[in-house]
Design a protein around this motif. Structure first.
Motif, PDB file in Angstrom:
ATOM      1  N   GLN A 108      -0.555   0.601 -18.954  1.00  0.00           N
ATOM      2  CA  GLN A 108       0.013   1.349 -20.077  1.00  0.00           C
ATOM      3  C   GLN A 108      -0.864   2.548 -20.424  1.00  0.00           C
ATOM      4  N   ALA A 109      -2.179   2.363 -20.392  1.00  0.00           N
ATOM      5  CA  ALA A 109      -3.108   3.451 -20.699  1.00  0.00           C
ATOM      6  C   ALA A 109      -2.999   4.571 -19.676  1.00  0.00           C
ATOM      7  N   MET A 110      -2.852   4.195 -18.397  1.00  0.00           N
ATOM      8  CA  MET A 110      -2.751   5.216 -17.354  1.00  0.00           C
ATOM      9  C   MET A 110      -1.472   6.027 -17.513  1.00  0.00           C
ATOM     10  N   PHE A 113       7.381   4.734 -14.640  1.00  0.00           N
ATOM     11  CA  PHE A 113       6.718   3.724 -15.466  1.00  0.00           C
ATOM     12  C   PHE A 113       7.754   2.827 -16.118  1.00  0.00           C
ATOM     13  N   ALA A 114       7.401   1.566 -16.303  1.00  0.00           N
ATOM     14  CA  ALA A 114       8.248   0.638 -17.056  1.00  0.00           C
ATOM     15  C   ALA A 114       7.371  -0.433 -17.674  1.00  0.00           C
ATOM     16  N   THR A 115       7.717  -0.861 -18.864  1.00  0.00           N
ATOM     17  CA  THR A 115       7.023  -1.980 -19.506  1.00  0.00           C
ATOM     18  C   THR A 115       7.993  -2.713 -20.416  1.00  0.00           C
ATOM     19  N   GLN A 116       7.855  -4.022 -20.464  1.00  0.00           N
ATOM     20  CA  GLN A 116       8.710  -4.856 -21.312  1.00  0.00           C
ATOM     21  C   GLN A 116       7.907  -6.079 -21.759  1.00  0.00           C
ATOM     22  N   CYS A 117       8.292  -6.606 -22.914  1.00  0.00           N
ATOM     23  CA  CYS A 117       7.807  -7.907 -23.370  1.00  0.00           C
ATOM     24  C   CYS A 117       8.982  -8.866 -23.309  1.00  0.00           C
ATOM     25  N   LEU A 118       8.846  -9.922 -22.508  1.00  0.00           N
ATOM     26  CA  LEU A 118       9.937 -10.874 -22.318  1.00  0.00           C
ATOM     27  C   LEU A 118       9.765 -12.131 -23.161  1.00  0.00           C
ATOM     28  N   LYS A 166      11.578  -5.886 -10.005  1.00  0.00           N
ATOM     29  CA  LYS A 166      12.940  -5.360  -9.857  1.00  0.00           C
ATOM     30  C   LYS A 166      13.152  -4.123 -10.724  1.00  0.00           C
ATOM     31  N   ASP A 167      12.611  -4.147 -11.934  1.00  0.00           N
ATOM     32  CA  ASP A 167      12.734  -3.000 -12.825  1.00  0.00           C
ATOM     33  C   ASP A 167      12.094  -1.764 -12.205  1.00  0.00           C
ATOM     34  N   MET A 168      10.895  -1.939 -11.643  1.00  0.00           N
ATOM     35  CA  MET A 168      10.207  -0.804 -11.041  1.00  0.00           C
ATOM     36  C   MET A 168      10.929  -0.281  -9.796  1.00  0.00           C
ATOM     37  N   LEU A 169      11.451  -1.178  -8.980  1.00  0.00           N
ATOM     38  CA  LEU A 169      12.190  -0.741  -7.797  1.00  0.00           C
ATOM     39  C   LEU A 169      13.466  -0.001  -8.195  1.00  0.00           C
ATOM     40  N   ASP A 170      14.166  -0.505  -9.205  1.00  0.00           N
ATOM     41  CA  ASP A 170      15.393   0.143  -9.667  1.00  0.00           C
ATOM     42  C   ASP A 170      15.108   1.531 -10.224  1.00  0.00           C
ATOM     43  N   LEU A 186       2.083   0.979  -6.051  1.00  0.00           N
ATOM     44  CA  LEU A 186       2.704   0.389  -7.242  1.00  0.00           C
ATOM     45  C   LEU A 186       1.654  -0.424  -7.974  1.00  0.00           C
ATOM     46  N   LEU A 187       1.349  -0.017  -9.195  1.00  0.00           N
ATOM     47  CA  LEU A 187       0.515  -0.825 -10.073  1.00  0.00           C
ATOM     48  C   LEU A 187       1.452  -1.714 -10.888  1.00  0.00           C
ATOM     49  N   LEU A 188       1.266  -3.023 -10.814  1.00  0.00           N
ATOM     50  CA  LEU A 188       2.172  -3.931 -11.519  1.00  0.00           C
ATOM     51  C   LEU A 188       1.373  -5.082 -12.113  1.00  0.00           C
ATOM     52  N   ALA A 189       1.320  -5.129 -13.430  1.00  0.00           N
ATOM     53  CA  ALA A 189       0.564  -6.173 -14.119  1.00  0.00           C
ATOM     54  C   ALA A 189       1.504  -7.013 -14.963  1.00  0.00           C
ATOM     55  N   ILE A 190       1.233  -8.316 -15.010  1.00  0.00           N
ATOM     56  CA  ILE A 190       1.901  -9.165 -15.988  1.00  0.00           C
ATOM     57  C   ILE A 190       0.833  -9.826 -16.839  1.00  0.00           C
ATOM     58  N   GLU A 191       1.197 -10.110 -18.065  1.00  0.00           N
ATOM     59  CA  GLU A 191       0.249 -10.649 -19.038  1.00  0.00           C
ATOM     60  C   GLU A 191       0.879 -11.849 -19.720  1.00  0.00           C
ATOM     61  N   ALA A 192       0.132 -12.960 -19.735  1.00  0.00           N
ATOM     62  CA  ALA A 192       0.668 -14.215 -20.258  1.00  0.00           C
ATOM     63  C   ALA A 192       0.723 -14.253 -21.779  1.00  0.00           C
ATOM     64  N   SER A 193      -0.037 -13.389 -22.447  1.00  0.00           N
ATOM     65  CA  SER A 193      -0.154 -13.508 -23.902  1.00  0.00           C
ATOM     66  C   SER A 193       1.206 -13.646 -24.573  1.00  0.00           C
ATOM     67  N   ARG A 194       2.114 -12.730 -24.278  1.00  0.00           N
ATOM     68  CA  ARG A 194       3.485 -12.842 -24.783  1.00  0.00           C
ATOM     69  C   ARG A 194       4.468 -12.488 -23.677  1.00  0.00           C
ATOM     70  N   TYR A 195       4.032 -12.685 -22.441  1.00  0.00           N
ATOM     71  CA  TYR A 195       4.877 -12.472 -21.266  1.00  0.00           C
ATOM     72  C   TYR A 195       5.363 -11.024 -21.166  1.00  0.00           C
ATOM     73  N   LEU A 196       4.391 -10.138 -20.922  1.00  0.00           N
ATOM     74  CA  LEU A 196       4.671  -8.716 -20.751  1.00  0.00           C
ATOM     75  C   LEU A 196       4.488  -8.315 -19.288  1.00  0.00           C
ATOM     76  N   TYR A 197       5.121  -7.211 -18.916  1.00  0.00           N
ATOM     77  CA  TYR A 197       4.792  -6.567 -17.653  1.00  0.00           C
ATOM     78  C   TYR A 197       4.689  -5.064 -17.879  1.00  0.00           C
ATOM     79  N   ALA A 198       3.943  -4.416 -17.013  1.00  0.00           N
ATOM     80  CA  ALA A 198       3.844  -2.956 -17.016  1.00  0.00           C
ATOM     81  C   ALA A 198       3.668  -2.501 -15.581  1.00  0.00           C
ATOM     82  N   GLY A 199       4.429  -1.497 -15.182  1.00  0.00           N
ATOM     83  CA  GLY A 199       4.369  -0.993 -13.818  1.00  0.00           C
ATOM     84  C   GLY A 199       4.311   0.520 -13.781  1.00  0.00           C
ATOM     85  N   LEU A 200       3.660   1.055 -12.759  1.00  0.00           N
ATOM     86  CA  LEU A 200       3.547   2.502 -12.580  1.00  0.00           C
ATOM     87  C   LEU A 200       3.459   2.797 -11.087  1.00  0.00           C
TER      88      LEU A 200
END
Length: 362
Positions: free
Chosen positions: A121-123, A198-203, A254-258, A336-350
């Motif tokens: 997200q910072a990048m 770029f894409a990011t979501q909290c699921l 899938k979000d990043m590929l789309d 492709l930079l793609l991170a997921i985070e367990a805290s509240r189930y987020l992802y961010a891709g670039l």
């Protein structure tokens, strides 16, 4: 926007699993194999808990290395964007201490409070401010110091009395910092590779957190917090993250590929916080990633979990640095930079088109 260089900082000597077994007891062989972490680095002395460095100092060291590799002076940095969930102090933010240590009297400073997704997200935030001409040069840093919470689990006690779920946490996490120097570039022609996407979501808006760091906040009066078993604590929903984590990853992929129009075959390097961990990659097919696509993805994965552990905000920049300096990521690669985070189930891709030549080996 171009990534000109990267840098990394890992505190102290690597701590192997045999050392942790002596300090806090063993993990079952199948669990240890599942998390795949063989060594990690901590800011604390694992024997005593004494602090040997801190988040801002690690961030500064990574930044200096990135600037040195770029052949740039610190004075050229106009924008400094940091990410961490473990700052030295609640305020001022870590970025201002990095600014101070670099000797910058004036600099734009922004901080993202997050774990694994924060550096991505910072990048992207920096990328956008470079793209619109607000700044020309940016320094992006992800840094994390988790070990002070880990050592508190076992110090002064019987190793065999440490609960198994707490041992799993101790074995999983490490500390570190990664940095990247970004520079504004010329607009690419239509025939060039696609621009960064770029894409990011909290699921996890309706789910309980997969990871919760308790203490030091405003959830309860300070007097009540001081009565807790530990002043600060990491709580992992191991079952929840194992079941839902793959769904978050597949959704992000899938979000990043789309959005980018890329196919898996087009990705030369997929930089992940923990891409090959068994607990992370199980049940992908059920989550919607076919066995064939999974096999294709595995060929492009760049990660270093075994060597550094799970490092939160530092994870993606540390893996990116390892991929670049080892020659795994080279000019012309689609990254492709793609991170997921367990805290509240987020992802961010670039997505990035890599331009920086492989640095000379030290």
């Amino acid at each position: 926007m171009s990534v000109v260089s990267t840098g990394a900082e890992l505190p102290g000597d690597p701590i192997d699993n045999a050392t942790l077994e002596r300090l806090c007891g063993p993990l079952p062989d199948d669990v240890l194999a599942g998390i795949e972490v063989q060594r990690r680095h901590w800011i604390v002395d694992p024997e005593t808990g004494a602090h040997r460095t801190g988040t801002a100092e690690m961030a500064t060291a990574a930044a200096r290395q990135a600037l040195q590799r770029a052949g740039m002076a610190a004075s050229e940095v106009e924008l400094l964007v940091t990410s961490t969930a473990s700052p030295d102090y609640p305020l001022p933010v870590v970025g201002t201490y990095v600014q101070q240590h670099l000797g910058l009297e004036r600099c734009a400073v922004v901080e993202v409070r997050a774990g694994c997704v924060g550096a991505v997200q910072a990048m992207d935030y920096a990328r956008r401010l470079l793209a619109d001409g607000t700044y020309r040069t940016a320094l992006v840093i992800g840094a994390e110091s988790i070990s002070p919470l880990l050592a508190d689990v076992y110090l002064g006690g019987d190793p065999m009395a440490v609960r198994m779920r707490d041992r799993l946490t101790v074995y999983t996490f490490g500390d570190g910092a990664g940095a990247a120097v970004l520079r504004a570039g010329e607009e690419a022609p239509d025939s060039s590779p696609p621009a960064s996407v770029f894409a990011t979501q909290c699921l996890g808006g309706t789910r309980k957190p997969g990871m919760l760091v308790v203490g030091g906040g405003t959830d309860a009066p300070l007097a009540a917090q001081q009565q807790r078993r530990r002043l600060m604590d990491i709580r992992l929903d191991i079952t929840g993250t194992a079941a839902f984590g793959p769904k978050v990853f597949v959704s992000g992929l899938k979000d990043m590929l789309d959005r980018s129009g890329l196919a898996l075959e087009d990705i030369d390097a997929c930089v992940l916080p923990e891409g090959n961990a068994e607990y992370f990659s199980r049940e992908f097919e059920e989550a919607g990633l076919s066995a064939q696509d999974h096999a294709t993805l595995q060929k492009s994965i760049v990660e270093n979990l075994a060597d550094v552990g799970a490092t939160g905000s530092a994870a993606v920049p540390l893996a990116l640095d390892a991929g670049w300096t080892s020659g795994r990521i080279t000019p012309g690669d689609t990254v492709l930079l793609l991170a997921i985070e367990a805290s509240r189930y987020l992802y961010a891709g670039l997505t990035l088109t890599w331009e920086a030549p492989t640095p000379a080996r030290a």
